[in-house]
Scaffold this active site. Structure first.
Site, PDB file in Angstrom:
ATOM      1  N   CYS A 118       0.819  -1.225   0.000  1.00  0.00           N
ATOM      2  CA  CYS A 118       0.000   0.000   0.000  1.00  0.00           C
ATOM      3  C   CYS A 118       0.845   1.265   0.000  1.00  0.00           C
ATOM      4  CB  CYS A 118      -0.947  -0.019   1.189  1.00  0.00           C
ATOM      5  SG  CYS A 118      -2.031  -1.449   1.127  1.00  0.00           S
ATOM      6  N   HIS A 258      -3.655   6.816   2.439  1.00  0.00           N
ATOM      7  CA  HIS A 258      -4.015   5.513   1.882  1.00  0.00           C
ATOM      8  C   HIS A 258      -5.380   5.118   2.439  1.00  0.00           C
ATOM      9  CE1 HIS A 258      -4.079   1.393   0.765  1.00  0.00           C
ATOM     10  NE2 HIS A 258      -3.903   0.949   1.989  1.00  0.00           N
ATOM     11  N   ASN A 288     -10.317  -0.628  -0.591  1.00  0.00           N
ATOM     12  CA  ASN A 288      -8.859  -0.529  -0.555  1.00  0.00           C
ATOM     13  C   ASN A 288      -8.300  -1.091  -1.863  1.00  0.00           C
ATOM     14  OD1 ASN A 288      -6.128  -0.754  -0.070  1.00  0.00           O
ATOM     15  ND2 ASN A 288      -6.351  -1.748   1.934  1.00  0.00           N
TER      16      ASN A 288
HETATM   17  O1  UT7 Z   1      -4.024  -1.677   3.259  1.00  0.00           O
HETATM   18  C1  UT7 Z   1      -3.224  -2.551   3.969  1.00  0.00           C
HETATM   19  C2  UT7 Z   1      -3.308  -2.322   5.398  1.00  0.00           C
HETATM   20  N1  UT7 Z   1      -4.502  -2.945   5.931  1.00  0.00           N
HETATM   21  C3  UT7 Z   1      -5.161  -2.317   6.874  1.00  0.00           C
HETATM   22  O2  UT7 Z   1      -4.822  -1.210   7.242  1.00  0.00           O
HETATM   23  C4  UT7 Z   1      -6.297  -3.043   7.533  1.00  0.00           C
HETATM   24  C5  UT7 Z   1      -6.214  -2.859   9.036  1.00  0.00           C
HETATM   25  N2  UT7 Z   1      -7.244  -3.571   9.785  1.00  0.00           N
HETATM   26  C6  UT7 Z   1      -8.546  -3.192   9.748  1.00  0.00           C
HETATM   27  O3  UT7 Z   1      -8.924  -2.315   9.020  1.00  0.00           O
HETATM   28  C7  UT7 Z   1      -9.499  -3.870  10.694  1.00  0.00           C
HETATM   29  O4  UT7 Z   1      -8.765  -4.612  11.646  1.00  0.00           O
HETATM   30  C8  UT7 Z   1     -10.535  -4.787  10.000  1.00  0.00           C
HETATM   31  C9  UT7 Z   1     -11.512  -3.956   9.224  1.00  0.00           C
HETATM   32  C10 UT7 Z   1      -9.840  -5.779   9.093  1.00  0.00           C
HETATM   33  C11 UT7 Z   1     -11.325  -5.563  11.056  1.00  0.00           C
HETATM   34  O5  UT7 Z   1     -11.955  -4.659  11.961  1.00  0.00           O
HETATM   35  P1  UT7 Z   1     -11.887  -4.872  13.529  1.00  0.00           P
HETATM   36  O6  UT7 Z   1     -12.666  -3.790  14.138  1.00  0.00           O
HETATM   37  O7  UT7 Z   1     -10.417  -4.979  13.880  1.00  0.00           O
HETATM   38  O8  UT7 Z   1     -12.672  -6.220  13.711  1.00  0.00           O
HETATM   39  P2  UT7 Z   1     -12.144  -7.596  14.302  1.00  0.00           P
HETATM   40  O9  UT7 Z   1     -11.156  -8.235  13.382  1.00  0.00           O
HETATM   41  O10 UT7 Z   1     -11.714  -7.358  15.731  1.00  0.00           O
HETATM   42  O11 UT7 Z   1     -13.474  -8.430  14.297  1.00  0.00           O
HETATM   43  C12 UT7 Z   1     -14.587  -8.087  15.120  1.00  0.00           C
HETATM   44  C13 UT7 Z   1     -15.709  -9.075  14.862  1.00  0.00           C
HETATM   45  C14 UT7 Z   1     -15.271 -10.516  14.911  1.00  0.00           C
HETATM   46  O12 UT7 Z   1     -16.320 -11.265  15.499  1.00  0.00           O
HETATM   47  P3  UT7 Z   1     -16.218 -11.737  17.019  1.00  0.00           P
HETATM   48  O13 UT7 Z   1     -14.980 -12.565  17.100  1.00  0.00           O
HETATM   49  O14 UT7 Z   1     -16.116 -10.468  17.831  1.00  0.00           O
HETATM   50  O15 UT7 Z   1     -17.495 -12.503  17.221  1.00  0.00           O
HETATM   51  C15 UT7 Z   1     -15.147 -10.902  13.460  1.00  0.00           C
HETATM   52  O16 UT7 Z   1     -15.336 -12.266  13.241  1.00  0.00           O
HETATM   53  O17 UT7 Z   1     -16.239  -8.865  13.550  1.00  0.00           O
HETATM   54  C16 UT7 Z   1     -16.277 -10.107  12.852  1.00  0.00           C
HETATM   55  N3  UT7 Z   1     -16.069  -9.859  11.424  1.00  0.00           N
HETATM   56  C17 UT7 Z   1     -17.070  -9.623  10.563  1.00  0.00           C
HETATM   57  N4  UT7 Z   1     -18.406  -9.550  10.718  1.00  0.00           N
HETATM   58  C18 UT7 Z   1     -19.145  -9.293   9.636  1.00  0.00           C
HETATM   59  C19 UT7 Z   1     -14.893  -9.805  10.763  1.00  0.00           C
HETATM   60  N5  UT7 Z   1     -15.110  -9.543   9.466  1.00  0.00           N
HETATM   61  C20 UT7 Z   1     -16.455  -9.419   9.324  1.00  0.00           C
HETATM   62  C21 UT7 Z   1     -17.286  -9.167   8.218  1.00  0.00           C
HETATM   63  N6  UT7 Z   1     -18.625  -9.089   8.432  1.00  0.00           N
HETATM   64  N7  UT7 Z   1     -16.789  -8.958   6.989  1.00  0.00           N
END
Ligand code: UT7
Length: 333
Positions: A118, A258, A288
């Site tokens: 990125c 980004h 993204n």
């Molecule tokens: O460009 C390259 C660099 N990449 C980035 O900068 C990405 C950085 N990371 C992020 O943007 C975030 O960490 C994510 C958007 C990927 C995830 O968001 P989060 O707030 O960190 O969520 P999480 O991974 O802590 O997940 C929270 C919950 C989980 O459920 P439980 O375990 O709390 O029951 C996930 O299973 O959300 C669930 N979850 C979803 N639910 C519905 C994860 N993905 C999804 C989804 N739809 N697509």
């Protein structure tokens, strides 16, 4: 006035290209366990563009660069160099730069790809600008192009809702004194490699039936680890770059981060004490697009009349590697 380069060099035109197919959050929720509310509130994404299978990065990169050339009134044959930032090249080799060179007929150019995920566009821009400032070349096409759908695992909802396909391009050349790139600060930290990577397909783990079956050619991400690092490094690095040049957030006309997650972008804007209206956002419509987020955002900012000659602009990125960087410029046209 600070100027890190040996001569004034800047961006003199922009272009972009996206595939036609729009995929909304509701579309995704029809075939994976997700929903519009989760995606919007956690990431800021409403929809993204997905290319048809068989589309290569050069299929979007070449029209984007041609658009930038047309906007500049320059012929492809006048380019000396093409640098393509991508993590999804058409093929491992030849480079996507070679394919774009051939497609647009840049008969006087050499070229190569840059892989910095990125942060790739920012690193390619710095490389191009330094070569122009040093006198090695005069006119460079810098492209950020990624077909992220080619590396998505649609069974992994934590990554596959985030990414889209797209390409942006800029022309880099000498500009008037006082304009163009003022300063940049880029860093990598390979200790973060395991948190965002494609495990197989390189020399370490060449493709086998097993690597394909176990989706090792797709994106693997530890979202929360990447999130924490992205918030800290993108915000701190942008602030440090502003501070060392004696600028404050209220002097920035546009902040172009980004586009990985609106929450990461907002955190960086807060650290710069920036009016949110002066942050460029296109993640809502395009997701993204990896190396393409910044050049497409610049192209759209121009289209929306948000950039004028002399405006102070900050670009910032964070991505796999870890890689991160920021660039400060005065818009040159
Ligand atoms: O460009 C390259 C660099 N990449 C980035 O900068 C990405 C950085 N990371 C992020 O943007 C975030 O960490 C994510 C958007 C990927 C995830 O968001 P989060 O707030 O960190 O969520 P999480 O991974 O802590 O997940 C929270 C919950 C989980 O459920 P439980 O375990 O709390 O029951 C996930 O299973 O959300 C669930 N979850 C979803 N639910 C519905 C994860 N993905 C999804 C989804 N739809 N697509």
């Amino acid at each position: 006035m600070t100027r890190r380069l040996a001569a004034p060099v800047g961006i003199t035109a922009t272009g972009e290209c996206y595939p036609e197919r729009v995929v909304t959050n509701d579309d995704l929720s029809k075939f994976m366990d997700t929903n519009d509310e989760w995606i919007r509130t956690r990431t800021g994404i409403r929809e993204r563009r997905w290319a048809e299978p068989g589309t290569g990065a050069s299929d979007l990169g070449a029209p984007a660069l041609q658009m930038a050339l047309d906007n500049r009134g320059m012929k492809a044959s006048e380019l000396d160099l093409i640098i393509v930032a991508t993590v999804t090249p058409d093929t491992q080799f030849p480079s996507t730069a070679c394919r774009i060179q051939h497609k647009i007929g840049a008969t006087g150019a050499f070229g190569y790809d840059v892989n910095a995920a990125c942060s790739g566009f920012l690193y390619a821009l710095t490389t191009a600008a330094s070569m122009v400032a040093g006198g090695a070349v005069s006119r460079v096409g810098v492209v950020g192009a990624d077909i992220m759908t080619s590396v998505l695992n649609l069974e992994d909802r934590t990554t596959s809702v985030l990414f889209g396909d797209g390409a942006g391009a800029v022309i880099v050349e000498r500009v008037e004194e006082g304009l163009g790139i003022l300063d940049f600060h880029h860093r990598v930290d390979g200790s973060g490699g395991e948190f965002l990577h494609m495990p197989a397909g390189g020399s370490l783990r060449p493709a086998t039936a097993e690597t394909v079956a176990s989706k090792q050619h797709c994106i693997h991400q530890s979202g929360s680890e990447v999130f924490k690092n992205a918030v800290r490094e993108m915000a701190d690095n942008s602030k440090a770059l502003m501070d060392r040049n004696g600028y404050t957030g209220d002097q920035l006309k546009l902040f172009v981060p980004h586009q990985a997650n609106i929450r990461i972008m907002d955190a960086a804007a807060r650290r710069l004490e920036l009016d949110p209206a002066r942050m460029m956002v296109n993640i809502d419509r395009f997701g993204n697009t990896t190396a393409a987020t910044i050049p497409t955002a610049l192209h759209q900012a121009m289209g929306q009349g948000r950039l004028e000659k002399g405006d102070l602009v900050a670009l910032a990125a964070f991505g796999a590697g870890f890689t991160w960087g920021a660039t400060l410029l005065r818009w040159a046209y």
